[in-house]
Enzyme design. Structure first.
Site, PDB file in Angstrom:
ATOM      1  N   ASP A  98       0.857  -1.180   0.000  1.00 53.72           N
ATOM      2  CA  ASP A  98       0.000   0.000   0.000  1.00 53.72           C
ATOM      3  C   ASP A  98       0.895   1.233   0.000  1.00 53.72           C
ATOM      4  O   ASP A  98       2.085   1.148   0.302  1.00 53.72           O
ATOM      5  CB  ASP A  98      -0.916   0.007   1.220  1.00 53.72           C
ATOM      6  CG  ASP A  98      -2.217   0.764   1.001  1.00 53.72           C
ATOM      7  OD1 ASP A  98      -2.371   1.410  -0.058  1.00 53.72           O
ATOM      8  OD2 ASP A  98      -3.087   0.708   1.886  1.00 53.72           O
ATOM      9  N   ASP A  99       0.303   2.369  -0.343  1.00 55.01           N
ATOM     10  CA  ASP A  99       1.085   3.602  -0.356  1.00 55.01           C
ATOM     11  C   ASP A  99       1.375   4.100   1.052  1.00 55.01           C
ATOM     12  O   ASP A  99       2.440   4.622   1.326  1.00 55.01           O
ATOM     13  CB  ASP A  99       0.377   4.691  -1.178  1.00 55.01           C
ATOM     14  CG  ASP A  99      -1.049   4.982  -0.727  1.00 55.01           C
ATOM     15  OD1 ASP A  99      -1.589   4.270   0.148  1.00 55.01           O
ATOM     16  OD2 ASP A  99      -1.646   5.930  -1.266  1.00 55.01           O
ATOM     17  N   ASP A 102      -1.964   4.654   7.765  1.00 59.30           N
ATOM     18  CA  ASP A 102      -2.341   5.847   8.517  1.00 59.30           C
ATOM     19  C   ASP A 102      -2.835   5.421   9.900  1.00 59.30           C
ATOM     20  O   ASP A 102      -2.057   5.294  10.836  1.00 59.30           O
ATOM     21  CB  ASP A 102      -3.403   6.620   7.735  1.00 59.30           C
ATOM     22  CG  ASP A 102      -3.711   7.997   8.308  1.00 59.30           C
ATOM     23  OD1 ASP A 102      -3.522   8.203   9.523  1.00 59.30           O
ATOM     24  OD2 ASP A 102      -4.154   8.866   7.554  1.00 59.30           O
TER      25      ASP A 102
END
Length: 170
Positions: A98-99, A102
């Site tokens: 994933d980028d 969070d």
């Protein structure tokens, strides 16, 4: 966190993102020289997954579609599309890309469905950092990351100007 509530901004150019993805590939190669395959978390994980798959010469690539937030609000993570469970099994020997991690909500979903997979992200914030095995850049929780596909080039105010009160009559 919504984009408008974040006092800090981190703008990532295409060049920087590509360099960071290649740095992630180097770290992943040091962990294991051969992976069974790769699962991209859509949408943010699609571009880094393509770069990682190329750099690590991984040909077997699948996706999982998880929706957990937009630029306005956080919500419960929902799987919109599964990967091929028969091929992937419990995730042993598989990379999940994933980028960004969070809050960690998406990573928790991945850990539930693929308990033995290795989760890797390009960027990590403190709330989600413990849930990923590998990442490249740590970013504070109160920073909004602007990925290259989210922004257009335009003039911007200096960082310090956000702290100054507006001038009278300006």
């Amino acid at each position: 966190m919504s984009e408008t509530s974040s006092p800090k901004k981190f703008l990532v150019s295409w060049d920087q993102f590509h360099r960071d993805c290649k740095a992630l590939a180097w770290r992943l190669l040091e962990k294991q020289d051969s992976w069974k395959g790769l699962i991209a978390i859509t949408r943010g994980g699609l571009i880094p997954a393509g770069i990682i798959a190329r750099e690590l010469e991984i040909r077997l690539v699948d996706t999982i579609c998880i929706s957990s937030y937009d630029d306005q609000k956080q919500r419960e993570a929902v799987i919109l599309k599964h990967f091929d469970q028969k091929t992937v099994g419990d995730g042993e020997g598989w990379l999940v890309i994933d980028d960004l991690v969070d809050t960690g909500n998406t990573a928790k979903v991945i850990q539930r469905v693929l308990p033995k997979a290795h989760i890797a992200t390009v960027y990590a914030k403190p709330s989600g950092e413990p849930l990923v095995g590998t990442y490249v850049t740590w970013v504070s929780q109160d920073t909004w990351i602007y990925f290259p596909w989210d922004i257009d080039m335009q003039p911007t105010d200096p960082i310090a100007s956000a702290r100054k009160p507006a001038a009278i009559g300006a």
